[in-house]
Design a protein around this motif. Structure first.
Motif, PDB file in Angstrom:
ATOM      1  N   LYS A 111     -67.898  22.930  19.100  1.00  0.00           N
ATOM      2  CA  LYS A 111     -68.938  22.705  18.093  1.00  0.00           C
ATOM      3  C   LYS A 111     -69.395  24.012  17.462  1.00  0.00           C
ATOM      4  CE  LYS A 111     -70.849  18.458  20.014  1.00  0.00           C
ATOM      5  NZ  LYS A 111     -71.963  17.855  20.741  1.00  0.00           N
ATOM      6  N   LYS A 112     -69.556  25.047  18.293  1.00  0.00           N
ATOM      7  CA  LYS A 112     -70.006  26.347  17.771  1.00  0.00           C
ATOM      8  C   LYS A 112     -68.965  26.946  16.825  1.00  0.00           C
ATOM      9  CE  LYS A 112     -73.108  27.814  21.457  1.00  0.00           C
ATOM     10  NZ  LYS A 112     -74.194  28.525  20.798  1.00  0.00           N
ATOM     11  N   GLN A 162     -60.990  32.599  28.814  1.00  0.00           N
ATOM     12  CA  GLN A 162     -62.193  33.390  29.055  1.00  0.00           C
ATOM     13  C   GLN A 162     -63.388  32.539  29.458  1.00  0.00           C
ATOM     14  OE1 GLN A 162     -62.784  35.499  25.410  1.00  0.00           O
ATOM     15  NE2 GLN A 162     -61.050  36.855  25.719  1.00  0.00           N
ATOM     16  N   VAL A 163     -63.463  31.305  28.959  1.00  0.00           N
ATOM     17  CA  VAL A 163     -64.645  30.481  29.214  1.00  0.00           C
ATOM     18  C   VAL A 163     -64.375  29.322  30.166  1.00  0.00           C
ATOM     19  CG1 VAL A 163     -65.668  31.070  26.992  1.00  0.00           C
ATOM     20  CG2 VAL A 163     -64.326  28.999  27.192  1.00  0.00           C
ATOM     21  N   GLY A 187     -57.552  26.263  16.172  1.00  0.00           N
ATOM     22  CA  GLY A 187     -56.654  26.237  17.336  1.00  0.00           C
ATOM     23  C   GLY A 187     -56.399  27.626  17.893  1.00  0.00           C
ATOM     24  N   LYS A 188     -56.236  28.588  17.000  1.00  0.00           N
ATOM     25  CA  LYS A 188     -56.010  29.974  17.440  1.00  0.00           C
ATOM     26  C   LYS A 188     -57.224  30.483  18.215  1.00  0.00           C
ATOM     27  CE  LYS A 188     -53.334  31.178  13.325  1.00  0.00           C
ATOM     28  NZ  LYS A 188     -53.380  31.981  12.089  1.00  0.00           N
ATOM     29  N   VAL A 189     -58.398  30.217  17.671  1.00  0.00           N
ATOM     30  CA  VAL A 189     -59.633  30.697  18.301  1.00  0.00           C
ATOM     31  C   VAL A 189     -59.824  30.027  19.664  1.00  0.00           C
ATOM     32  CG1 VAL A 189     -62.144  30.875  18.067  1.00  0.00           C
ATOM     33  CG2 VAL A 189     -60.686  31.193  16.065  1.00  0.00           C
ATOM     34  N   MET A 190     -59.622  28.714  19.707  1.00  0.00           N
ATOM     35  CA  MET A 190     -59.764  27.982  20.978  1.00  0.00           C
ATOM     36  C   MET A 190     -58.762  28.497  22.010  1.00  0.00           C
ATOM     37  SD  MET A 190     -62.266  25.788  20.914  1.00  0.00           S
ATOM     38  CE  MET A 190     -61.940  24.518  22.123  1.00  0.00           C
ATOM     39  N   MET A 246     -66.282  23.149  27.008  1.00  0.00           N
ATOM     40  CA  MET A 246     -65.395  23.370  25.863  1.00  0.00           C
ATOM     41  C   MET A 246     -65.840  22.577  24.639  1.00  0.00           C
ATOM     42  SD  MET A 246     -63.422  25.739  26.778  1.00  0.00           S
ATOM     43  CE  MET A 246     -62.183  25.820  25.510  1.00  0.00           C
ATOM     44  N   ALA A 247     -66.529  21.456  24.839  1.00  0.00           N
ATOM     45  CA  ALA A 247     -67.042  20.688  23.698  1.00  0.00           C
ATOM     46  C   ALA A 247     -68.107  21.487  22.955  1.00  0.00           C
ATOM     47  CB  ALA A 247     -67.611  19.352  24.172  1.00  0.00           C
TER      48      ALA A 247
END
Length: 147
Positions: A140-141, A128-129, A119-122, A135-136
């Motif tokens: 996955k990455k 930014q993206v 969650g923090k990373v997302m 986002m899917a």
């Protein structure tokens, strides 16, 4: 030039050129933006408009998949044409290398080491993206790296 101005200019150009399919898609985008503005009672900024357009592209991609599974290539082609028009107003998509670099940086910034940190990373990556990557795919990455 702001995104809404670009849409309005493209709408005028499509009217002059009598491009019915393109005009219809641009009108759908303008209507979706207006609907969100009415619902939230605010004027949308560039990021919010990008989010609306991204959502529209995602919906059309889902529709394409469903139409192709149902054997309705004619309807899938219409949706694909709409995706192309909508993508003209979105920022340039990120390459695989750029996306991987952003994910690595976000994971380092968040100190991510397990799936609980996803969650923090997302959260770090979303702004930014937005509109530049699915986002899917990003999810996955990140899962592949954390899992």
């Amino acid at each position: 030039m702001s995104l809404i101005e670009q849409l309005k200019d493209a709408q005028k150009a499509a009217m002059r050129a009598k491009e019915k399919a393109r005009l219809g898609t641009i009108r759908l985008a303008m209507a979706a933006i207006k609907q969100v503005e009415v619902d939230t009672q605010t004027t949308l900024g560039e990021d919010e408009i990008t989010a609306v357009l991204t959502k529209m592209v995602k919906q059309r991609r889902d529709s394409i998949k469903q139409y192709e599974e149902a054997g309705r290539q004619d309807l899938a082609d219409v949706e694909a044409a709409e995706v192309l028009v909508l993508q003209e107003f979105l920022p340039q998509p990120l390459s695989e290398a750029e996306l991987d670099a952003l994910i690595e940086k976000a994971m380092a910034d968040a100190g991510a080491s397990s799936m609980q940190d996803m969650g923090k990373v997302m959260g770090l990556l979303k702004s930014q993206v937005q509109g530049r990557a699915d986002m899917a795919v990003v999810s996955k990455k990140i899962k592949a790296r954390l899992g």
